[in-house]
Design an enzyme around this catalytic site. Structure first.
Site, PDB file in Angstrom:
ATOM      1  N   ASP A 348      36.448  46.291  47.328  1.00  0.00           N
ATOM      2  CA  ASP A 348      37.105  46.002  48.612  1.00  0.00           C
ATOM      3  C   ASP A 348      36.831  47.113  49.616  1.00  0.00           C
ATOM      4  OD1 ASP A 348      38.640  44.696  50.522  1.00  0.00           O
ATOM      5  OD2 ASP A 348      40.528  45.555  49.823  1.00  0.00           O
ATOM      6  N   CYS A 644      54.706  37.132  43.935  1.00  0.00           N
ATOM      7  CA  CYS A 644      55.698  37.950  44.642  1.00  0.00           C
ATOM      8  C   CYS A 644      55.240  39.368  44.955  1.00  0.00           C
ATOM      9  CB  CYS A 644      56.998  38.035  43.829  1.00  0.00           C
ATOM     10  SG  CYS A 644      57.593  36.466  43.170  1.00  0.00           S
ATOM     11  N   HIS A 648      56.469  41.984  47.997  1.00  0.00           N
ATOM     12  CA  HIS A 648      57.716  42.660  47.636  1.00  0.00           C
ATOM     13  C   HIS A 648      57.519  43.912  46.790  1.00  0.00           C
ATOM     14  CE1 HIS A 648      60.370  39.564  49.261  1.00  0.00           C
ATOM     15  NE2 HIS A 648      59.563  38.659  48.756  1.00  0.00           N
TER      16      HIS A 648
END
Length: 725
Positions: A348, A644, A648
């Site tokens: 990345d 999630c 979070h």
């Protein structure tokens, strides 16, 4: 005589100080001079006049004075170097707040304010544009493009926007859902709108600022983590008609290639990986720079999709034009040349970070260069006339390569591409430098670079397939396709954030400032020998550009990630910064106990305004009391990672950013989590609806993981002292 000369110098400095103070105070109370025959400053007529004058020649003329800040990077070279010197190393300590303006937002603010003759344009989350009277800090107009809050999950890195382009009376903004919109600069009314997305079955977004070159508005897009094929498109500024489009990576090899550059690129990809299913990546989501003298647009391109090249292109290959700087003809969009900073990107390591065009002397000869510090940790100097490699040196510690050879190829460490072993990637996918803009001061010869490390370990997933969304694949439930497990093995590197002053000729660090956290703001440098930067721990700071000495700071109520701008209004120099904690790191983590809403702060010497009230971050105690079956924790872990964790973070371990950590919310919320994840109350804030994606029993397992993790990290109570006999 020496004493008299010293006293005369003191009197001159004192006189200068009081004149600046007087001008600043006057500027805070005088809105517009009602001179007969003149337009009132801030009026529709005034705005129309001054913004209609912004074109190529005006932007180039302004670069000689820096009176205004007409483009996101100040000038076409995007140096973010202002020639203003009214604020300098001597009087910067007297900076004070002149006004603050609420952006009425709670997510990340990444835009640099654009300012022309006291009219400011800045964007907030969800691509909302604010026009502000910079003389008073009052709203002129706002424009909300109406992005559906239910698609917030389609972007990897918060619902941010990095600013607008201003050209011939129009304000151009890219909306999060992929539209390019032209607004009347005076009224905020929509003039035209174009859907830039070629395939709505993929999660394309726009978060970057448009650029204007030769009367064309140029924009890219994001989405490579989800599966997208990168491209940049130019639209006629007057009409919105498409002028040209250039794809970054090749498409399906069973179909004709768009041009020769795509046919050449296809030879560097292995079709066995069927990369075109998810587009291949390469999304040009931020850096686009224009050289009017060379009539060339430079595009920084993104990462591969998926990240893992072993699966994206099994036989290897450079995978052009990922992680590259690409030069295009500004008029036609035709490919000119490229330089690939990370061949066969596997980590990345995007090259979408802001680039700077500079003319510097190297080995006694003047060179037209691009200065670039991408995610991969090396600072590059590239000849912008032909794309030839000049030099590269790591500006932070790196472990994926030992350097670059004379031809400009990295000397890789073999284990960095292991198909099955965990690799503690340094820098990690957050990058040694992310989108936060850097600046170049030709007077000091230094680049001011926000650098960082966010530890992240990568482990290849050999059984990965496109769009499979197997539990445990990071972000798979939201559409991510990276083909790596993240932190399956604990990373060993340490996090840091720092400001580096880098000499691009010597390729070495001149000075640095260490911070308490990664993810600090972009930089601004001036002829007053200053560098301005906001910090993750909620400060706006000024440094001596030559020495790095801290000279001034002001609290901002929350972390700062955007770059600042500076400009003159009625002869007085101001500095403005848009503040709002967020971005991919700031969604889940933070470095301050404050959580104030998005705000624009404007400072001048002698400013006396009071800051807005700061808001304390609301956080419950570590979650306790929610009943669960311990057998559900294991499968709940995999479901949490897929659905999630991207927003979070890890329950109870991280503290939460602009999205709350589920280890620190009330027990009733977790106990009733099904009411939140299925068509729940937070859809209007960007939370996805998991109806049809998760089952009731899946949520039960996620609850077990959240409470189980909180219980696992809870400090053990010390045993009671033994009773004395």
């Amino acid at each position: 005589m020496e004493r008299l000369a010293g006293r005369a110098d003191f009197v001159r400095q004192l006189s200068k100080f009081f004149s600046i103070v007087a001008a600043a105070v006057a500027a805070t109370v005088i809105v517009a001079a009602d001179v007969p025959g003149q337009q009132a400053k801030g009026s529709v007529e005034h705005i129309k006049t001054v913004t209609s004058a912004i074109d190529e020649s005006a932007i180039r003329a302004n670069a000689a004075t820096s009176k205004d800040w007409p483009t996101v990077g100040l000038d076409y070279a995007e140096t973010r170097f202002s020639r203003l010197n009214q604020i300098d190393t001597e009087n910067v300590k007297n900076l004070g707040l002149v006004w603050s303006y609420s952006l009425d937002s709670s997510r990340g603010v990444e835009a640099t304010p654009v300012v022309v003759d006291g009219v400011m344009y800045v964007t907030a989350p969800w691509s909302i544009v604010h026009a502000i009277d910079a003389r008073t800090g009052k709203k002129i107009w706002t424009f909300d493009p109406g992005v559906s809050r239910e698609i917030g999950y389609k972007g990897c890195c918060d619902v941010v926007n990095r600013g607008v382009a201003l050209y011939k009376g129009k304000v151009f903004v890219g909306s999060y859902d992929g539209r390019l919109i032209a607004l009347d600069a005076a009224t905020g009314q929509k003039i035209w709108e174009k859907d830039t997305i070629i395939d709505h079955s993929h999660s394309y977004t726009i978060t970057g600022a448009p650029r204007v070159a030769r009367g064309k508005v140029i924009i890219g897009n994001g989405g490579a983590e989800y599966g997208a094929r990168g491209y940049v498109t130019a639209y006629e500024a007057d009409t919105g008609n498409q002028a040209w489009r250039w794809f970054v990576v090749p498409g399906d090899p069973s179909k004709p290639y768009e041009d020769g550059s795509m046919a050449a690129a296809a030879k560097t990809w292995d079709p066995a990986g069927k990369y075109w299913i998810n587009g291949g990546g390469g999304t040009a989501w931020d850096s686009i720079t224009y050289d009017p003298d060379l009539d060339t647009v430079y595009v920084g391109t993104g990462n591969g999709a998926p990240w893992n090249r072993n699966l994206r292109s099994p036989a290897g290959g450079d995978n052009l034009y990922l992680a590259s700087i690409v030069a295009l003809d500004a008029d036609t969009g035709k490919y000119k040349w490229h330089y690939q900073e990370t061949p066969g990107d596997n980590w990345d390591y995007t090259s979408t970070q802001p680039m700077i065009l500079a003319d510097i002397t190297i080995d006694g000869a003047p060179r037209k260069v691009i200065l670039h510090a991408p995610k991969n940790g090396f600072f590059f100097v590239i000849d912008r006339t032909n794309g030839k490699f000049i030099s590269a040196k790591n500006f932070v510690d790196v472990n994926w390569a030992t350097g670059y050879d004379a031809s400009g190829r990295p000397i890789e460490v073999p284990e960095a591409r292991s198909a099955d072993k965990s690799f503690d990637s340094i820098p990690g996918p957050y990058g040694a430098h992310n989108w936060h803009p850097m600046s170049f001061n030709p007077m000091t010869g230094l680049v001011y670079l926000p650098a960082q490390n966010v530890p992240l370990n990568l482990t290849g997933e050999p059984k990965w397939t496109h769009n499979a969304n197997k539990p445990g694949e990071f972000g798979g439930g939201l559409g991510w396709n990276i083909a790596f497990a993240l932190n399956a093995a604990p990373p060993k590197s340490l996090p840091f954030g720092r400001l580096i002053a880098w000499d691009p000729v010597k390729q070495k660090e001149a000075w640095r400032q260490e911070y308490v956290s990664p993810w600090n703001g972009g930089t601004l440098t001036t002829a007053g020998n200053l560098v301005f930067q906001g910090t993750a721990d909620g400060r706006f700071v000024a440094y001596n550009a030559t020495t790095g000495e801290k000279l001034w700071e002001a609290p901002t109520g929350t972390g700062v990630v955007a770059g600042a701008s500076t400009y003159l209004i009625d002869g007085v120099q101001y500095v403005s910064v848009a503040v709002g904690w967020g971005g991919v790191y700031g969604e889940a983590d933070r470095a301050t106990e404050l959580n104030s809403p998005g705000t624009v702060y404007t400072f001048a010497v002698g400013g006396k305004a009071s800051p807005p009230a700061f808001t304390k971050y609301q956080m419950e105690n570590l979650l306790a009391g929610v009943k669960y079956d311990p057998a559900d924790v294991g499968p709940g872990t995999l479901l949490y990672v897929s659905n999630c964790a991207a927003c979070h973070g890890v329950p109870g371990v991280q503290k939460g950013g602009n999205i709350r950590n589920l280890g620190y919310v009330g027990s009733d919320t977790i106990r009733n989590l099904k009411e939140v994840v299925f068509n729940g109350p937070f859809k209007s804030q960007g939370m996805p609806d998991f109806t049809g994606k998760l089952k009731d029993e899946d949520v039960t397992k996620i609850i077990a993981f959240i409470q189980g993790t909180a219980d696992a990290i809870r400090p053990k109570e010390a045993p009671a002292p033994a009773a004395k006999k």
